[in-house]
Motif scaffolding. Structure first.
Motif, PDB file in Angstrom:
ATOM      1  N   ILE A 214       1.079  -1.154   0.040  1.00 31.45           N
ATOM      2  CA  ILE A 214      -0.098   0.112   0.067  1.00 31.45           C
ATOM      3  C   ILE A 214       0.882   1.240   0.049  1.00 31.45           C
ATOM      4  N   LYS A 215       1.930   1.124   0.942  1.00 33.06           N
ATOM      5  CA  LYS A 215       2.900   2.529   1.058  1.00 33.06           C
ATOM      6  C   LYS A 215       3.525   2.505  -0.483  1.00 33.06           C
ATOM      7  N   LYS A 216       3.661   1.683  -1.054  1.00 35.97           N
ATOM      8  CA  LYS A 216       4.286   1.787  -2.366  1.00 35.97           C
ATOM      9  C   LYS A 216       3.433   2.218  -3.654  1.00 35.97           C
ATOM     10  N   GLY A 217       2.135   2.612  -3.250  1.00 36.09           N
ATOM     11  CA  GLY A 217       1.252   2.854  -4.280  1.00 36.09           C
ATOM     12  C   GLY A 217       0.815   2.134  -5.260  1.00 36.09           C
ATOM     13  N   GLN A 218       0.691   0.730  -4.919  1.00 37.45           N
ATOM     14  CA  GLN A 218       0.265  -0.305  -5.838  1.00 37.45           C
ATOM     15  C   GLN A 218      -1.289  -0.515  -5.892  1.00 37.45           C
ATOM     16  N   VAL A 219      -1.977   0.112  -5.071  1.00 37.68           N
ATOM     17  CA  VAL A 219      -3.279  -0.111  -5.077  1.00 37.68           C
ATOM     18  C   VAL A 219      -4.201   0.694  -5.801  1.00 37.68           C
ATOM     19  N   LYS A 220      -5.040   0.410  -6.620  1.00 40.63           N
ATOM     20  CA  LYS A 220      -5.734   1.121  -7.682  1.00 40.63           C
ATOM     21  C   LYS A 220      -7.090   1.810  -6.941  1.00 40.63           C
ATOM     22  N   LEU A 221      -6.739   2.952  -6.522  1.00 38.47           N
ATOM     23  CA  LEU A 221      -7.727   3.835  -5.794  1.00 38.47           C
ATOM     24  C   LEU A 221      -7.861   5.349  -6.303  1.00 38.47           C
ATOM     25  N   LYS A 222      -8.936   5.604  -6.939  1.00 30.27           N
ATOM     26  CA  LYS A 222      -8.805   6.986  -7.477  1.00 30.27           C
ATOM     27  C   LYS A 222      -8.824   8.127  -6.563  1.00 30.27           C
ATOM     28  N   ASN A 223      -7.812   9.044  -6.571  1.00 30.98           N
ATOM     29  CA  ASN A 223      -7.536  10.071  -5.698  1.00 30.98           C
ATOM     30  C   ASN A 223      -7.086   9.599  -4.178  1.00 30.98           C
ATOM     31  N   LEU A 224      -6.453   8.451  -4.308  1.00 34.23           N
ATOM     32  CA  LEU A 224      -5.852   8.118  -2.885  1.00 34.23           C
ATOM     33  C   LEU A 224      -4.442   8.657  -2.896  1.00 34.23           C
ATOM     34  N   SER A 225      -4.312   9.525  -1.526  1.00 34.68           N
ATOM     35  CA  SER A 225      -3.115  10.100  -1.144  1.00 34.68           C
ATOM     36  C   SER A 225      -2.194   8.806  -0.567  1.00 34.68           C
ATOM     37  N   VAL A 226      -1.236   8.538  -1.078  1.00 37.37           N
ATOM     38  CA  VAL A 226      -0.665   7.359  -0.532  1.00 37.37           C
ATOM     39  C   VAL A 226      -0.098   7.232   1.016  1.00 37.37           C
ATOM     40  N   PRO A 227       0.222   8.129   1.466  1.00 39.96           N
ATOM     41  CA  PRO A 227       0.326   8.088   3.015  1.00 39.96           C
ATOM     42  C   PRO A 227      -0.855   8.071   3.974  1.00 39.96           C
ATOM     43  N   ASN A 228      -1.906   8.260   3.056  1.00 40.19           N
ATOM     44  CA  ASN A 228      -3.381   8.372   3.745  1.00 40.19           C
ATOM     45  C   ASN A 228      -4.116   7.215   3.549  1.00 40.19           C
ATOM     46  N   ASN A 229      -3.965   6.078   4.578  1.00 40.29           N
ATOM     47  CA  ASN A 229      -4.829   4.700   4.522  1.00 40.29           C
ATOM     48  C   ASN A 229      -6.153   4.767   4.850  1.00 40.29           C
ATOM     49  N   VAL A 230      -6.573   5.721   5.447  1.00 39.47           N
ATOM     50  CA  VAL A 230      -7.961   5.784   6.118  1.00 39.47           C
ATOM     51  C   VAL A 230      -8.970   5.530   4.886  1.00 39.47           C
ATOM     52  N   GLN A 231      -8.715   6.357   3.689  1.00 41.62           N
ATOM     53  CA  GLN A 231      -9.788   6.324   2.777  1.00 41.62           C
ATOM     54  C   GLN A 231      -9.654   4.756   2.051  1.00 41.62           C
ATOM     55  N   LEU A 232      -8.529   4.155   1.984  1.00 39.10           N
ATOM     56  CA  LEU A 232      -8.636   3.118   1.501  1.00 39.10           C
ATOM     57  C   LEU A 232      -9.196   1.746   2.290  1.00 39.10           C
ATOM     58  N   PHE A 233      -9.010   1.833   3.613  1.00 39.20           N
ATOM     59  CA  PHE A 233      -9.602   0.907   4.498  1.00 39.20           C
ATOM     60  C   PHE A 233     -10.894   1.174   4.730  1.00 39.20           C
ATOM     61  N   GLN A 234     -11.443   2.296   4.649  1.00 35.24           N
ATOM     62  CA  GLN A 234     -12.927   2.749   4.633  1.00 35.24           C
ATOM     63  C   GLN A 234     -13.566   2.037   3.428  1.00 35.24           C
ATOM     64  N   GLN A 235     -13.069   2.168   2.320  1.00 34.76           N
ATOM     65  CA  GLN A 235     -13.590   1.358   0.893  1.00 34.76           C
ATOM     66  C   GLN A 235     -13.295  -0.064   1.167  1.00 34.76           C
ATOM     67  N   LEU A 236     -12.383  -0.565   1.564  1.00 35.19           N
ATOM     68  CA  LEU A 236     -12.017  -2.020   1.757  1.00 35.19           C
ATOM     69  C   LEU A 236     -13.107  -2.802   2.885  1.00 35.19           C
ATOM     70  N   PHE A 237     -13.261  -2.026   3.949  1.00 33.91           N
ATOM     71  CA  PHE A 237     -14.054  -2.662   4.974  1.00 33.91           C
ATOM     72  C   PHE A 237     -15.438  -1.959   5.398  1.00 33.91           C
ATOM     73  N   GLY A 238     -15.533  -0.962   4.602  1.00 38.99           N
ATOM     74  CA  GLY A 238     -16.812  -0.023   4.787  1.00 38.99           C
ATOM     75  C   GLY A 238     -16.813   0.528   6.011  1.00 38.99           C
ATOM     76  N   SER A 239     -15.468   0.846   6.572  1.00 38.77           N
ATOM     77  CA  SER A 239     -15.702   1.525   7.970  1.00 38.77           C
ATOM     78  C   SER A 239     -14.205   2.666   8.068  1.00 38.77           C
ATOM     79  N   MET A 240     -14.515   3.618   8.931  1.00 36.74           N
ATOM     80  CA  MET A 240     -13.037   4.273   9.059  1.00 36.74           C
ATOM     81  C   MET A 240     -12.164   3.441   9.944  1.00 36.74           C
ATOM     82  N   ALA A 241     -10.796   3.537   9.267  1.00 36.51           N
ATOM     83  CA  ALA A 241      -9.767   3.002  10.238  1.00 36.51           C
ATOM     84  C   ALA A 241      -8.490   3.815  10.079  1.00 36.51           C
TER      85      ALA A 241
END
Length: 241
Positions: A214-241
């Protein structure tokens, strides 16, 4: 990214005494940073949340594979130049072998913890990597002087798992990129002072490697800021992490 199954997300946290946000936050911090379980107990205590270190440990073992599973379908395709090597991880006082591969730009291809360092283990690692959706059939594989790699590659050629014209290089300096990449994983595993069992090591390393991906930016997520994993986990799990 693809559609997230919200019902499935909620079920994996069913009967837990803590909110999913707290569980995922502590697991993510443990996997990503050089925190011990007791460090996280203190950090959460300052926020008015009382959790035992054994509870956090159980969460890490339970949810690390789940994080890896949910990230896998959303990985960007890696290129066809593989750099393969293994590093050492201590389990129950004995050394085990973490097989790892990156492409020529340093993007993680795959990883596999093995109790043995031989041709069969190398073959299993290559087969595991080749089965992934984000992985291309390699045009070239660069390895170190470990004799198990050529034997494994020859077996895969015979079984038509790899093309006959694939180039295998045993050139040490070309593998500097993966040796540098090992350091990020070792920075996290070294303070752990070894694992108590092979299974818990395997699960924890799944999480550590996934957070590194994730830190390397290998995940396809539009408008994802690489150091900010909150948005990614929110989409993966449907919750804020």
């Amino acid at each position: 990214m693809g559609q997230i199954n919200m019902e499935n997300s909620s079920n994996i946290f069913k009967w837990k005494h803590f909110e999913s946000e707290i569980i995922l936050l502590t697991v993510r911090w443990y996997l990503q940073y050089r925190f011990s379980y007791r460090d996280l107990v203190e950090i959460m205590s300052e926020r008015g949340i009382s959790i035992s270190h054994t509870t956090i440990m159980r969460w890490v073992h339970e949810y690390s594979p789940e994080i890896a599973k949910r990230v896998r379908p959303h990985l960007k395709t890696v290129n066809d130049s593989w750099r393969c090597d293994e590093t050492y991880i201590k389990v129950k006082g004995h050394w085990t072998y973490l097989y790892r591969a990156v492409d020529s730009t340093g993007k993680t291809i795959d990883f596999m913890l093995s109790e043995k360092r031989d041709a069969k283990a190398a073959e299993l690692f290559f087969q595991k990597a080749l089965a992934l959706d984000h992985v291309q059939t390699p045009r070239v594989i660069t390895v170190d002087k470990n004799p198990s790699y050529p034997a494994a590659i020859e077996t895969l050629k015979k079984n038509k798992k790899l093309p006959q014209d694939i180039l295998m290089r045993q050139v040490k300096y070309l593998n500097n990129i993966i040796e540098q990449d090992h350091r990020f994983i070792k920075k996290r595993t070294s303070p752990m002072l070894g694992f108590k069992s092979f299974e818990t090591a395997k699960k924890t390393i799944q999480g550590i490697e996934t957070m590194h991906i994730i830190k390397k930016g290998q995940v396809k997520l539009k408008n994802l800021s690489v150091p900010n994993n909150v948005q990614l986990f929110q989409q993966l799990f449907g919750s804020m992490a």
